[in-house]
Each structure stands twice: as C-alpha cells, then as structure tokens.
Design a protein around this motif. Structure first.
Motif, PDB file in Angstrom:
ATOM      1  N   LEU A  35       6.416  12.490   1.173  1.00 45.76           N
ATOM      2  CA  LEU A  35       5.171  12.902   1.825  1.00 45.76           C
ATOM      3  C   LEU A  35       4.176  13.278   0.720  1.00 45.76           C
ATOM      4  N   LEU A  36       3.003  12.664   0.755  1.00 46.42           N
ATOM      5  CA  LEU A  36       2.040  12.838  -0.343  1.00 46.42           C
ATOM      6  C   LEU A  36       1.241  14.134  -0.188  1.00 46.42           C
ATOM      7  N   GLY A  37       1.773  15.188  -0.669  1.00 44.41           N
ATOM      8  CA  GLY A  37       1.124  16.490  -0.621  1.00 44.41           C
ATOM      9  C   GLY A  37       2.147  17.535  -1.017  1.00 44.41           C
ATOM     10  N   VAL A  44       3.084  16.724  -5.318  1.00 46.32           N
ATOM     11  CA  VAL A  44       2.114  17.795  -5.540  1.00 46.32           C
ATOM     12  C   VAL A  44       0.893  17.180  -6.227  1.00 46.32           C
ATOM     13  N   LYS A  45      -0.282  17.402  -5.654  1.00 44.35           N
ATOM     14  CA  LYS A  45      -1.457  16.662  -6.122  1.00 44.35           C
ATOM     15  C   LYS A  45      -2.678  17.574  -6.130  1.00 44.35           C
ATOM     16  N   HIS A  46      -3.750  17.220  -6.762  1.00 44.91           N
ATOM     17  CA  HIS A  46      -4.018  16.057  -7.608  1.00 44.91           C
ATOM     18  C   HIS A  46      -4.100  16.620  -9.011  1.00 44.91           C
ATOM     19  N   PHE A  47      -3.152  16.252  -9.826  1.00 40.77           N
ATOM     20  CA  PHE A  47      -2.892  16.853 -11.132  1.00 40.77           C
ATOM     21  C   PHE A  47      -3.731  16.141 -12.189  1.00 40.77           C
ATOM     22  N   SER A 106      -4.265  12.901 -10.894  1.00 34.51           N
ATOM     23  CA  SER A 106      -5.564  12.734 -10.242  1.00 34.51           C
ATOM     24  C   SER A 106      -6.328  11.551 -10.826  1.00 34.51           C
ATOM     25  N   TYR A 107      -7.476  11.273 -10.225  1.00 35.29           N
ATOM     26  CA  TYR A 107      -8.312  10.158 -10.662  1.00 35.29           C
ATOM     27  C   TYR A 107      -9.100  10.478 -11.942  1.00 35.29           C
ATOM     28  N   ASN A 108      -9.544  11.741 -12.026  1.00 37.63           N
ATOM     29  CA  ASN A 108     -10.542  12.104 -13.033  1.00 37.63           C
ATOM     30  C   ASN A 108      -9.980  12.138 -14.448  1.00 37.63           C
ATOM     31  N   THR A 116       3.945   8.209   1.979  1.00 40.73           N
ATOM     32  CA  THR A 116       2.662   8.245   2.692  1.00 40.73           C
ATOM     33  C   THR A 116       2.103   9.661   2.847  1.00 40.73           C
ATOM     34  N   ASP A 117       0.788   9.731   3.208  1.00 42.53           N
ATOM     35  CA  ASP A 117       0.151  11.032   3.443  1.00 42.53           C
ATOM     36  C   ASP A 117       0.758  11.642   4.694  1.00 42.53           C
ATOM     37  N   GLY A 118       0.773  12.942   4.860  1.00 41.15           N
ATOM     38  CA  GLY A 118       0.370  13.981   3.960  1.00 41.15           C
ATOM     39  C   GLY A 118      -1.106  14.434   4.012  1.00 41.15           C
ATOM     40  N   PHE A 161       0.800  -1.215   0.000  1.00 41.66           N
ATOM     41  CA  PHE A 161       0.000   0.000   0.000  1.00 41.66           C
ATOM     42  C   PHE A 161       0.837   1.271   0.000  1.00 41.66           C
ATOM     43  N   TRP A 162       1.961   1.239   0.705  1.00 41.91           N
ATOM     44  CA  TRP A 162       2.714   2.464   0.953  1.00 41.91           C
ATOM     45  C   TRP A 162       4.166   2.418   0.500  1.00 41.91           C
ATOM     46  N   HIS A 163       4.620   1.299  -0.077  1.00 41.52           N
ATOM     47  CA  HIS A 163       6.052   1.186  -0.385  1.00 41.52           C
ATOM     48  C   HIS A 163       6.305   0.943  -1.868  1.00 41.52           C
ATOM     49  N   GLY A 179     -16.003  18.355  -1.078  1.00 40.59           N
ATOM     50  CA  GLY A 179     -15.761  17.746   0.230  1.00 40.59           C
ATOM     51  C   GLY A 179     -14.317  17.823   0.680  1.00 40.59           C
ATOM     52  N   ARG A 180     -13.436  18.107  -0.251  1.00 46.84           N
ATOM     53  CA  ARG A 180     -12.023  18.080   0.081  1.00 46.84           C
ATOM     54  C   ARG A 180     -11.387  19.466   0.081  1.00 46.84           C
ATOM     55  N   ASN A 181     -12.208  20.505   0.112  1.00 45.10           N
ATOM     56  CA  ASN A 181     -11.643  21.861   0.088  1.00 45.10           C
ATOM     57  C   ASN A 181     -10.688  22.108   1.249  1.00 45.10           C
ATOM     58  N   ASP A 226     -18.127  11.394  -7.807  1.00 44.30           N
ATOM     59  CA  ASP A 226     -17.688  10.564  -8.940  1.00 44.30           C
ATOM     60  C   ASP A 226     -16.212  10.832  -9.283  1.00 44.30           C
ATOM     61  N   ARG A 227     -15.414  11.074  -8.244  1.00 45.92           N
ATOM     62  CA  ARG A 227     -14.060  11.596  -8.478  1.00 45.92           C
ATOM     63  C   ARG A 227     -13.159  10.652  -9.267  1.00 45.92           C
ATOM     64  N   MET A 228     -13.453   9.332  -9.221  1.00 46.97           N
ATOM     65  CA  MET A 228     -12.543   8.401  -9.875  1.00 46.97           C
ATOM     66  C   MET A 228     -12.836   8.245 -11.358  1.00 46.97           C
ATOM     67  N   VAL A 241       2.349  13.662   9.191  1.00 46.97           N
ATOM     68  CA  VAL A 241       2.775  12.380   8.623  1.00 46.97           C
ATOM     69  C   VAL A 241       1.810  11.296   9.095  1.00 46.97           C
ATOM     70  N   ARG A 242       1.212  10.594   8.151  1.00 47.34           N
ATOM     71  CA  ARG A 242       0.288   9.520   8.523  1.00 47.34           C
ATOM     72  C   ARG A 242       0.952   8.182   8.222  1.00 47.34           C
ATOM     73  N   LYS A 243       1.759   7.751   9.161  1.00 44.63           N
ATOM     74  CA  LYS A 243       2.477   6.499   8.936  1.00 44.63           C
ATOM     75  C   LYS A 243       1.714   5.350   9.582  1.00 44.63           C
ATOM     76  N   GLY A 260     -10.468  11.622   5.936  1.00 41.93           N
ATOM     77  CA  GLY A 260      -9.994  10.918   4.745  1.00 41.93           C
ATOM     78  C   GLY A 260      -8.527  10.591   4.862  1.00 41.93           C
ATOM     79  N   SER A 261      -7.867  10.524   3.710  1.00 41.53           N
ATOM     80  CA  SER A 261      -6.487  10.030   3.675  1.00 41.53           C
ATOM     81  C   SER A 261      -5.499  10.937   4.401  1.00 41.53           C
ATOM     82  N   SER A 262      -5.888  12.177   4.676  1.00 45.90           N
ATOM     83  CA  SER A 262      -4.929  13.101   5.288  1.00 45.90           C
ATOM     84  C   SER A 262      -5.005  13.082   6.814  1.00 45.90           C
TER      85      SER A 262
HETATM   86  C1  BGC Z   1      -6.081  10.370  -2.127  1.00 48.29           C
HETATM   87  C2  BGC Z   1      -4.663  10.912  -2.135  1.00 48.29           C
HETATM   88  C3  BGC Z   1      -3.835  10.162  -1.134  1.00 48.29           C
HETATM   89  C4  BGC Z   1      -3.879   8.688  -1.467  1.00 48.29           C
HETATM   90  C5  BGC Z   1      -3.096   7.842  -0.501  1.00 48.29           C
HETATM   91  C6  BGC Z   1      -6.119   8.872  -2.305  1.00 48.29           C
HETATM   92  O1  BGC Z   1      -7.405   8.386  -2.102  1.00 48.29           O
HETATM   93  O2  BGC Z   1      -6.841  10.982  -3.152  1.00 48.29           O
HETATM   94  O3  BGC Z   1      -4.670  12.281  -1.834  1.00 48.29           O
HETATM   95  O4  BGC Z   1      -2.528  10.664  -1.120  1.00 48.29           O
HETATM   96  O5  BGC Z   1      -5.229   8.231  -1.431  1.00 48.29           O
HETATM   97  O6  BGC Z   1      -3.712   7.798   0.733  1.00 48.29           O
END
Ligand code: BGC
Length: 732
Positions: free
Chosen positions: A94-96, A141-144, A188-190, A33-35, A16-18, A108-110, A152-154, A39-41, A339-341
C-alpha cells in the motif's frame, strides 16, 4: 538460476501498478497501489492522479484527519483494517503513508500529510505502518524527502540547510524507519539540495540505509526516475511505473561496464524479498473484508479527529433547537483529497441525513453554493439560503474547500474560503447572529469571521463516515477531542515560510530554517488564529502534580489529569521542551511527547510520557551528528502549544563530543574549560585589563588573535593547547 536480464526486469514495473513475474525464480507479479487512507485498486484503465475509478474500499480519514486524533492506537487499528482490505483485494504494498511536513497551508497535498511537526507526524505514521504490516502487507513511506509543495513538484530543488533538514524534514522518516520498519520507502520527485531524490546517494544510501538501518526497497514515486542507472547507483531499487526505455538503459550500461552487476543484484534481492513476503500473506487470503465493521471503525476514527476550534457555549445543541442547515457540504460531503489517493468508498454518510435522523424530522436546508463542477444551483440559491437561515434558532453553515481548490499536483494561491461562501456567511450573519460554522477542508483556511460566529467545528476531511460524525459532534453524541497539528494563521503573511514558498525555477529556499509552523510563530511572537495543538471539548480538564526525572533512555514526565467538567471526554496532553541557556539556535519550544487520556467526569489519571534521548537531541552542524546538549531543560505541559498548564526544569547530562580547543576556539569557549580558564584570564587580563565591557567584548575573540594581541606566537599557544587538550575530556 535467474539471469541478469530477468533481474534487471525486477528493478522496474511491468505496468502501472505491478512488479513483473520472474518465471525462473517462480516469483509472481505483485500489485503495489495507493494508499494511503484506503485501497485504490484500479482494475480498468490506470492513472496515478485519481481520475479513473477503483474497486470499492473503505475510505478512512486522510492523514489530515488522522493526525488531529493524536491517537496512535486507533490509527494502528485503521492500519490493520487497511492491511485486511489489501489482502482481500490482492494488493501487496500500500503506497503510504505520506509524512512530509506541512510547511505552508498552501501546499495542495497537505490533506495527505500529518503535521507541521515531525514528532507527531512520525509517531502517527509509524502506527499506521505497524498496523498495515501486521497483516503481512507492505507500506511505502513517502515522499522521501523535502517534498513540501506541489508547485513544480517533479523538478524543484528543495534547498534546506543541514540542521533543518535533519531536525524537521528527515526526523519523522527516521522515526518511522527505526520504529516500524516499513518494507519500502518512496523517494520523492523533487531535488534535495541540487540532486534529484531518486539519484541522491546521500539520501537513499548514506542516511536511509547506513544511518537508519533501512533494509527494504526504495521505490520511485511514479515517474520520478530520470535515469535508472543513476538511480540504482544512488540506492533506488525499483522504478515505477514500467519504463521500457530505462530498462534498456540498464542493459546497455551493464554491457558497457557502466554499472556493476552487484548493484543490480542487490536491488533485485531487495524487491524479491518484498514480493515473497507479500506473496506469503496474499496466498489463501479471504476474498472479502468486513465492510460494515470497517465502516464502523472509520466512524470511530473520525470521532477522534474532529476539532472544536471555538464555542461560546452554543454547542452541543439540544435536539429541540430549531436549526437550519446551509451549505452543499452538508449534503455532498467533502471527505477525502483529490489525486492519487482518491478511494472509491463502500458507503458515504452525509451530515444532513444524520442531523435529520438525530432530531427525528427533516431539517430546513439550502445548499447556497456548489462544491464541485457539474452541480446544479438555482439562480436564487444565495437568497434562499439566507431566508432559511433567518427563521432558525441556530444556523449550521457547512463551509469548506471543494476538490478543485486543493489537490495533488498544484498548490493553492491563497488560504481563503471561496468568496461566494464568505459572502453567503456575511449575509446570513446580517439576519441571524447564531451561526455555527462546520468546516471541511484538507488544509488550514483563514477564518476572518472567527469572532463573529458562535462556534467553529473543524472537520478537516473525515473519510466516508465523517458526515454522521459531524452531526454527532454538533449534538453532543460525541464529545470532540481532536487537536490541530497545523497552526491556523490569521494572515497568510504570518506563516513563517511565506517569504520563501514556493520558490521559482532556481529552487525553493527553506529560508525560515527551523522556524516552521508553531516554532516560527512562537519565536516571532505572532498570534495565530488557533495555535498548534489547540482543540476544545464539552468538558474541561485540570492539570496537576508534574514530576520530571531523567532516565537511562531520556526523560520521564508524569502528571495528573482530571476531568473537571460534567461530561466524559478525552484529553490530548502535550509536552514541549526547550533549552533556555542553549549554546545553539533553538526555537522557543518543541513538541517532544504526547498522550491521550479518556476520563469520566470527576475522574483523574496519572499520565506518563517518556521522551527518548533521540528526541531530545539536536543536529550539531559542527559534529555532523545528533547531540544531546547538557544543561537545564524547561519542560512545559499543556493542552496546546499556547495553553501550557504546568512547567518544571530538569538537568540533563548530555552527550556532547569532546571538542579539543584549537586556535580558532573563542575565549568564551576556552573559559568553559577549567584547565584553560586560568591561563586564558591571565593572558586576557594582560591584554585588556579588568574592564567588564572589554572582557565581554573579548569573549568572541579566537585564541589565535588573542595571542597576537598579547605578543605570543601561534606555536606557543598551540603547544599550550596541546598540553591541556591531552589531559581533558568533554568539550566546549
Ligand atoms: C504520487 C504518489 C502515488 C503515485 C502512484 C504519484 O503521483 O505522488 O503519492 O503513490 O503517484 O499513484
């Protein structure tokens, strides 16, 4: 020698993270990892939606808070601290930060994004990236790109016209890439104009690498890849998390000759370079970080982020004031997004304890409502809160959005505070008009009570030390200096994107074009509740002596700011630019520069703000290039986008490409070129005479049509154009 199969393995995660170790290259695995604001380890079970706990780390204010500070220096220091924590926790990337534009308050993610404006978002994100990377840790740097909603972000197709995409949605990313050189960019997903970002060659290769010079790794958002082969071909280097089926797909495609070994090797080289850089700084890194020092930094940062939206003079409170505190948020702070952050904080300050500590005794408190599932609430909680409020000199009402109201993964369907909170506020106002509202929320909420409460403190989400900071602001220990980077609307329907957000299965059309956020409110003359850039202080500032000059690099703006009030304070000075006589569509004004200045009472400082030519340029759809239009520019300087204190004009030379006149050039365009003007007026005069209305009508007639009216052949006109085009430079 690393064989191609091992190289393929490094184009994806090992879990998942490596990223995987590559034994033949003596390359270790690396944790990403997030970010972004901590740090979300995760050491136990992994997920990317913030469900399972992670190791303790400092929770700094999320981007919504950081942005309100407009303080690039302090944000960079936060980045340094984040880099230190990554090293201590063994995290290499660091994911951000996330710097998507806040197109609607409903996203929702503003909370994880900086602004509705690309300049301030880009500058602050660049500062954070520089800070983290100064510690030898990568950022992503995200989400490009054009990922401005969660609905429906994905899958959703973001349909954005060329100029809007460049000027609003890509501009901040370009700034960060050029200025701070992030090690990685996360796609990004979209879809962007019909093609998934992960497979979008134009986005990942032509724009990001060829134009902006990005030389790092493009990593996918978690699960954003549909085909690793198509993604690699488009310019992606690393798919996260692990996906065995996609790895197999690449091996088979290579065997079948459907993907070049060179494409795989290039991705491998880029990922390897990032792993090696991180490995070098993780080796021998200290195992601890300065928990107290970072908490103190989180607090200093949060002090700059709080925005005083309104105040009739009730704030700051004297310690003797008999206050009542209402609202669960005072006791259980909402300090980061869901969420992920989500970070597991090292400590957590709450406002209620901090207020009691400041005044020297426990203050009356009633929770009034719950802020999260699982909290208990007495049946008469509402009545008790009203009763507590009745007896106080001033009621501090801590209102806001709970985690379930705004989150990664879904958008809000309205911008209201929860109904039970609004009802409680009404009942409190009926018994005590002296109410100060203190807000905790990750995105703008409607404030229908704004004129009926005595002050509103917008705390956004302030990280783990934010509770204490809110108390400090209310009592004047801290003089608020934050300013909002998103317009707070009066009605949801006033939001410029409201007719087009969030689209449907056919896509989301960015129909408001350039008119996002304050650009749209200003253009349509709509009064927001609080405008972009707004924020009050307990002191006042005077603006004087504006000086404007052109330089080789762009524009130099300078002015004097004076603290005209009785307290020391910090002012965020904003520079807005417009081009009144522009030949292209323009918004009424755009932020082009800003600076912070801290002043003691009575003190003045000269503030200098440089605006680069890059920032002055618009995206010319005709030339598919950035162009600085020549002409008179209006520069307005002020305390917000609607509180402009000084203005002046300056002539900018511009760099418009020479555009030869052609048969489809209009009369008006031809008239701007002196060598043609004479011929054209002769020709036009022969057709239309001297009537001014007819002459005006004629301006938009293409030369080919005019020639037809005048009886000339197209060949004759073309010959004339060729002749004069050959002798001139500079375009119409
Ligand atoms: C999020 C990202 C995050 C990634 C890892 C995704 O769902 O959109 O911002 O970095 O998950 O957790």
């Amino acid at each position: 020698m690393v064989d191609i199969r091992a190289k393929i393995s490094l184009t994806g995660g090992s879990d998942f993270w490596h990223t995987p170790a590559v034994t033949a290259a003596d390359l270790p695995e690396l944790m990403w990892t997030d970010g972004p604001h901590g740090v979300r380890k995760q050491s136990g079970s992994s997920d990317h939606v913030g469900i399972n706990a992670s190791e303790p780390a400092t929770c700094f204010p999320p981007a919504v808070g950081l942005a309100s500070s407009w303080d690039t220096e302090l944000v960079e220091q936060v980045g340094v601290a984040l880099g230190e924590e990554c090293r201590a926790l063994g995290v290499g990337v660091l994911l951000g930060p996330g710097l998507n534009i806040k197109r609607s308050p409903l996203c929702g993610r503003n909370f994880e994004y900086f602004a509705e404006d690309p300049l301030v978002a880009g500058e602050l994100a660049a500062a954070l990236v520089s800070g983290v990377q100064s510690q030898g840790i990568g950022t992503s740097v995200k989400h490009f790109a054009a990922n401005n909603q969660e609905t429906d972000r994905m899958r959703r197709d973001s349909q954005v016209d060329e100029r809007t995409l460049r000027e609003i949605y890509l501009r901040g990313f370009g700034k960060v890439v050029r200025k701070a050189k992030p090690w990685t960019v996360m796609c990004s997903y979209n879809k962007v104009n019909g093609t998934y970002a992960s497979e979008n060659h134009w986005l990942l290769t032509e724009v990001l690498r060829d134009e902006w010079g990005f030389d790092g790794v493009v990593v996918s958002d978690w699960g954003a890849v549909w085909s690793r082969v198509r993604a690699l071909r488009a310019g992606l280097d690393l798919e996260m998390p692990a996906n065995a089926a996609h790895e197999k797909e690449v091996r088979q495609a290579l065997d079948a000759g459907e993907i070049d070994a060179g494409t795989i090797e290039q991705a491998y080289d880029r990922v390897e370079a990032v792993v090696r850089r991180a490995q070098a700084s993780l080796a021998g890194a200290p195992e601890d970080f300065d928990v107290d020092g970072h908490h103190a930094l989180a607090r200093r940062m949060a002090e700059q982020c709080v925005v005083l939206l309104s105040n009739d003079g009730v704030l700051p409170l004297a310690r003797e004031t008999r206050v009542a505190v209402v609202g669960e948020f005072a006791r259980t702070p909402r300090y980061q997004g869901a969420g992920s952050s989500r970070v597991n904080p090292t400590r957590l300050d709450n406002a209620l304890d901090a207020i009691s500590a400041l005044v020297g005794h426990e203050v009356p408190f009633a929770p009034g409502f719950v802020t999260a599932a699982g909290q208990e609430l007495a049946d008469d909680a509402h009545e008790r809160a009203v009763a507590v409020a009745r007896d106080a000199d001033v009621v501090l009402a801590f209102l806001g959005l709970g985690e379930s109201h705004e989150s990664e993964g879904y958008d809000r369907n309205n911008a209201d505070l929860p109904a039970e909170q609004l009802a409680l506020l009404e009942d409190i106002l009926a018994v005590n008009p002296n109410v100060v509202v203190v807000l905790s929320n990750g995105a703008s909420v409607l404030l229908p009570f704004a004129d009926r409460v005595r002050a509103i403190v917008e705390g956004w989400l302030l990280g783990q030390a934010g509770g204490a900071v809110l108390a400090d602001v209310v009592y004047g220990v801290v003089n608020p200096s934050g300013k909002i980077t998103e317009t707070i609307p009066r009605r949801l329907a006033d939001v410029p994107s409201s007719l087009h957000f969030p689209g449907d299965v056919s896509g989301v059309r960015y129909g408001e074009g350039l008119f996002v956020g304050y650009r749209g409110y200003d253009a349509s003359g709509i009064e927001p509740a609080f405008p972009f850039g707004h924020g009050l202080s307990y002191t006042t500032f005077g603006y004087s002596d504006l000086a404007l000059a052109t330089t080789d690099a762009g524009l130099a703006v300078s002015l004097t700011v004076t603290n005209t009030g009785g307290r020391s304070g910090r002012e965020v000075v904003q520079v807005y630019v417009s081009v009144p006589g522009s030949a292209v569509v323009r918004v009424p004004r755009e932020l082009k520069g800003f600076a912070s200045v801290a002043l003691e009472p009575g003190a003045s400082a000269r503030v200098e703000i440089a605006i680069s030519s890059d920032d002055l340029a618009y995206w010319s759809v005709r030339d598919h290039a950035w162009v600085v239009e020549g002409g008179e520019y209006l520069v307005e300087v002020g305390a917000s986008s609607r509180d402009l204190r000084l203005s002046g004009t300056v002539a900018v030379a511009g760099n418009e490409p020479s555009r030869p006149l052609a048969l489809d050039s209009t009369v008006a365009e031809a008239m701007r070129v002196p060598a043609f003007a004479e011929i054209i007026s002769g020709l036009a005069g022969a057709v239309f005479g001297e009537d001014p209305d007819l002459i005006r009508m004629m301006e938009s007639i293409p030369l080919a049509a005019l020639a037809g009216f005048g009886g000339q052949s197209l060949d004759e006109v073309q010959a004339m154009l060729d002749q004069v085009n050959a002798t001139r430079s500079g375009g119409a």
